[in-house]
Design an enzyme around this catalytic site. Structure first.
Site, short mmCIF file in Angstrom:
data_model
loop_
_atom_site.label_atom_id
_atom_site.label_comp_id
_atom_site.label_asym_id
_atom_site.label_seq_id
_atom_site.Cartn_x
_atom_site.Cartn_y
_atom_site.Cartn_z
N ARG A 16 27.38 55.89 56.97
CA ARG A 16 27.29 57.14 56.22
C ARG A 16 28.69 57.65 55.86
NH1 ARG A 16 23.53 60.44 60.33
NH2 ARG A 16 24.67 59.09 61.78
N TYR A 93 29.11 66.08 63.27
CA TYR A 93 28.24 66.01 64.45
C TYR A 93 29.11 65.65 65.64
CZ TYR A 93 24.04 65.96 61.51
OH TYR A 93 23.04 66.29 60.62
N HIS A 95 27.89 66.41 69.45
CA HIS A 95 27.05 66.05 70.60
C HIS A 95 27.91 65.86 71.86
CE1 HIS A 95 23.45 65.74 68.17
NE2 HIS A 95 24.07 64.93 67.33
N GLU A 117 25.38 70.21 64.68
CA GLU A 117 24.12 70.31 65.41
C GLU A 117 23.92 71.64 66.13
OE1 GLU A 117 26.97 68.54 68.45
OE2 GLU A 117 26.60 68.29 66.29
N ASP A 269 21.49 60.68 71.72
CA ASP A 269 22.78 61.28 71.37
C ASP A 269 23.02 62.58 72.13
OD1 ASP A 269 21.02 62.91 70.01
OD2 ASP A 269 21.81 62.48 68.01
#
Length: 370
Positions: A16, A93, A95, A117, A269
């Site tokens: 991505r 992101y 995490h 997130e 994750d």
């Protein structure tokens, strides 16, 4: 002039990219400099000439990371820790509950890190996590159906069965975006689906959209202990915003599952919600323990990078525009939900859930920004 850097993702099997050419055109049209690392979009189907035509500068990794605001898809990898610095705003992101070494690197560098997130609206929804959760949920059912096939190590069970033969039994833990999408797709395949969640209100809100062989159940430990051993496919889809996922299924329960059964732990994750899960990759997606196949890829939406990139950028771009155009403090005034996205600032952890997971004392986000 404000500058945005988009480095190429270097996490294993991650294709991505954090911006599309259309998004670049919107940003450069506002007088914002956009630096795209050469080749960053190739895996998602976006070639360098398309970014250049939209007004981006094609640069090295060092130049991309040298921007005021760096926008990524996944958390920095150890090879990238040297790029972190105190005057950098990182938007991606993170995490951190699952990757505490990343949190430590951000704290040591004094980087301001805003996690997609944990950006949370007043109604409790997570707008920047939602599209990836939707994709991961849909993929979970798709992957599970594939792994149940005997040539791929499964029990040889067709998700929807056939006339006179029972379908697969699918147990989904969590009725959030991931769980609901997994359950809905599995039900559309004619599987027998049991969707568990602790919130009767959440299950009631989904009831009008229920179809096929889908039953919603209020979750408790005894119910999980009864249903997991009978599951052909178990999907872990629980979420604790900013924190580590709770372990809902013990190793002993996994031992009781039939050989060739499948676990898809989408919560990996966040550390995973199945005791026997360990993070895997798209290249080597499955590990087998006690005869049960475990699929626990930490970046599941990366399997469909074009779809995932378009979906991600559609929700992150408004935030990127205001952060790059007005600065983080004014952006938070305009978009107050960004305050909950602050994970680290100037060596402090600003999100209570992340702080608990990392075992440090939190600071109030507004105090962090002063």
């Amino acid at each position: 002039m404000a500058s945005i850097g988009v480095p190429a993702e270097i996490k294993r099997d991650e294709q991505r990219v954090a911006l599309t050419p259309d998004a670049v055109r919107d940003l450069t049209g506002q007088g914002i400099e956009v630096r795209i690392q050469a080749g960053a979009g190739l895996g998602a189907g976006f070639a360098d000439p398309a970014f250049a035509a939209a007004g981006a500068r094609l640069v090295s990794a060092e130049e991309a990371w040298g921007a005021h605001l760096v926008v990524k898809v996944k958390e920095p990898q150890p090879q990238e820790f040297g790029y972190l610095r105190s005057d950098l705003v990182l938007f991606t992101y993170l995490h951190l509950a699952a990757y505490p070494e990343v949190g430590q690197a951000l704290l040591e560098a004094g980087t301001t890190a805003v996690a997609y997130e944990t950006v949370q609206l007043e109604d409790g929804s997570l707008p920047l996590l939602a599209p990836m959760s939707e994709i991961a949920g849909r993929l979970a059912a798709q992957v599970g159906a594939h792994l149940l096939e005997q040539p791929h190590g499964g029990r040889g069970i067709l998700m929807g069965g056939c006339t006179g033969v029972r379908p697969a039994r699918v147990v989904v833990l969590g009725a959030g975006s991931v769980g609901w999408n997994a359950a809905r797709i599995a039900a559309a395949m004619d599987a027998e689906v049991l969707l568990l969640d602790r919130s009767p209100q959440k299950l009631r809100s989904l009831e009008a959209h229920r179809s096929g062989r889908l039953v919603s159940l209020v979750s408790n430990r005894s119910l999980i202990e009864r249903l997991v051993p009978e599951a052909d496919l178990l999907i872990g889809a629980v979420l604790t915003a900013g924190g580590r996922a709770p372990t809902l299924v013990s190793e002993d329960l996994v031992r009781q599952m039939q050989p060739g059964s499948v676990i898809v732990d989408v919560a990996i994750d966040q550390g995973g919600c199945i005791a026997t899960s360990r993070e895997t990759t798209h290249t080597e997606p499955v590990h087998t323990l006690h005869g049960v196949q475990h699929y626990a890829v930490g970046n599941m939406p990366g399997a469909v990078p074009f779809t995932s990139t378009e979906a991600l950028v559609s929700v992150t771009l408004p935030y990127i525009l205001v952060m790059a155009g007005r600065g983080l403090v004014e952006a938070i005034t305009d978009r107050p939900e960004l305050l909950s996205g602050l994970n680290t600032v100037d060596g402090a952890v600003c999100h209570p859930g992340v702080a608990r997971a990392l075992g440090v004392a939190p600071r109030h986000p507004m105090a962090c920004l002063r």
